[in-house]
Motif scaffolding. Sequence first.
Motif, PDB file in Angstrom:
ATOM      1  N   GLN A  13       0.834  -1.199   0.000  1.00 18.57           N
ATOM      2  CA  GLN A  13       0.000   0.000   0.000  1.00 18.57           C
ATOM      3  C   GLN A  13       0.869   1.251   0.000  1.00 18.57           C
ATOM      4  O   GLN A  13       0.558   2.246  -0.649  1.00 18.57           O
ATOM      5  CB  GLN A  13      -0.916  -0.021   1.224  1.00 18.57           C
ATOM      6  N   SER A  14       1.964   1.194   0.768  1.00 18.50           N
ATOM      7  CA  SER A  14       2.961   2.264   0.806  1.00 18.50           C
ATOM      8  C   SER A  14       4.274   1.642   1.272  1.00 18.50           C
ATOM      9  O   SER A  14       4.329   0.450   1.578  1.00 18.50           O
ATOM     10  CB  SER A  14       2.525   3.382   1.758  1.00 18.50           C
ATOM     11  N   LYS A  15       5.319   2.445   1.353  1.00 15.28           N
ATOM     12  CA  LYS A  15       6.631   1.926   1.727  1.00 15.28           C
ATOM     13  C   LYS A  15       6.600   1.201   3.074  1.00 15.28           C
ATOM     14  O   LYS A  15       7.251   0.167   3.252  1.00 15.28           O
ATOM     15  CB  LYS A  15       7.644   3.081   1.785  1.00 15.28           C
ATOM     16  N   THR A  16       5.840   1.701   4.014  1.00 17.01           N
ATOM     17  CA  THR A  16       5.834   1.120   5.360  1.00 17.01           C
ATOM     18  C   THR A  16       4.576   0.305   5.663  1.00 17.01           C
ATOM     19  O   THR A  16       4.431  -0.216   6.769  1.00 17.01           O
ATOM     20  CB  THR A  16       5.962   2.229   6.419  1.00 17.01           C
ATOM     21  N   VAL A  17       3.676   0.197   4.707  1.00 16.69           N
ATOM     22  CA  VAL A  17       2.439  -0.550   4.927  1.00 16.69           C
ATOM     23  C   VAL A  17       2.278  -1.590   3.827  1.00 16.69           C
ATOM     24  O   VAL A  17       2.027  -1.251   2.663  1.00 16.69           O
ATOM     25  CB  VAL A  17       1.204   0.386   4.951  1.00 16.69           C
ATOM     26  N   PHE A  18       2.440  -2.856   4.195  1.00 13.89           N
ATOM     27  CA  PHE A  18       2.276  -3.935   3.220  1.00 13.89           C
ATOM     28  C   PHE A  18       1.882  -5.216   3.941  1.00 13.89           C
ATOM     29  O   PHE A  18       2.075  -5.377   5.142  1.00 13.89           O
ATOM     30  CB  PHE A  18       3.560  -4.146   2.408  1.00 13.89           C
ATOM     31  N   TRP A  19       1.302  -6.136   3.191  1.00  9.53           N
ATOM     32  CA  TRP A  19       0.854  -7.426   3.716  1.00  9.53           C
ATOM     33  C   TRP A  19       1.499  -8.550   2.914  1.00  9.53           C
ATOM     34  O   TRP A  19       1.532  -8.499   1.680  1.00  9.53           O
ATOM     35  CB  TRP A  19      -0.655  -7.555   3.627  1.00  9.53           C
ATOM     36  N   THR A  20       2.002  -9.565   3.589  1.00  8.67           N
ATOM     37  CA  THR A  20       2.564 -10.738   2.925  1.00  8.67           C
ATOM     38  C   THR A  20       1.642 -11.933   3.165  1.00  8.67           C
ATOM     39  O   THR A  20       0.872 -11.946   4.129  1.00  8.67           O
ATOM     40  CB  THR A  20       3.964 -11.060   3.464  1.00  8.67           C
TER      41      THR A  20
END
Length: 404
Positions: free
Chosen positions: A140-147
């Motif tokens: 979603q952004s550099k510091t917000v992501f889901w794996t």
Amino acid sequence: MLLITFYLFLMCMSIVICYPDGLNVDSVCNTMVPNHGVSAQSSQSPYKIQLASSSYTPGVPVSVTIYSTSAQFKGFMIQARKADGTQSDGYFTVITGTIHACSNKALVQSNSNAKTSLTFNWNPPSTAVGDITFKATFVQSKTVFWTNTEIVVLKPVAVITTISTASTISSSTTISTTTKSSGTHNTTQGPLGPITLDAECGKTRGCFSLCAHGGCKFFVSWYEENLRAHYILKSVVSYSSGSFMALGLSSDKRMGEDAIIGCYHGSSGSNIKFSATSTDRVMPNIFVDTDLVMTSSSYTGGVLTCFLNRPVSATLKLYDVSKQWTLFFATGSASYTSNVLQLKYHGTSRYMSESSYSITSTANVQAMTAEEEKSLSHGRQNKYSILTNFIIVILVVKYFTFNN
């Protein structure tokens, strides 16, 4: 100054989001974890994977849709893996805004534009390799992501799941339908149709279908997520000039005062979603419905598939699906001219449920024809009539016995 530039270059090398074109991500192919210097989100992911089928045939493409249920995403990586965790020999078809990665075994974004959904094909290898697991990472952004956002399993076509207990059975096995029906649809031992039932039927999703002996003519599956009702409609359609399929919700067992959603496939190849209402036995009134969303659709080999979702609560003309409704399903011919969709009479291609169901139901419901429902109603009336006459006879006998 040169030293600072070199330092910034090294920093960018370690951060995937510095590569909005999706290049240079091969270092994370195994883990699928971006090198962003922060941990992945631990909350439930707002992103999903949907497949147009629950099984695959070697060499035959399967439509895959990745989409957002709320916030848009800028980057992603999706892979198809075998049961042992290794990457599959299949590959994804590149579409606008995507490129291959990980030796062509993954698909990633080619730009950092905000995205709501993408639909593309996964092409299986020429021979079956067992179950395939789809895994994705969304940024979603550099510091917000889901794996490991969502894991969706695709089974080879030789193995299908068709009963509510979710047992895995051979496609050569004779399968009984899950809900009582007269059985007049199919007098042979062959599949009723070419469609494989949604593997989640009877487990996490409710289903309404016409199936026998391992094959279906149509199915509708549903589930609730984030206060929205999600539907998968899949049916054989046979009008080359244009066909529709539709799900109707009714408070009774007659087609009238119904809320309808569906989709249309035209001869030009376009797929269009629609909402409609019907009053008594007249053609449905189609209206513009911004609450109904179609996230994916496909038409392959005479089979139309559409992924639709709408609010659970009632809208201006659609019913509250948290309540129970009788289900209707119909297919027929249609035309789309000058941005006007016209549905034509469905003829005998109309089916209904014997009982009523809500969006939270996970029942696996076998459809009936209108003639079967009339037969059941007539049978029930005969039983009530016989019982009533029997009671009257008993009362008469008791009356005369008492008075004598």
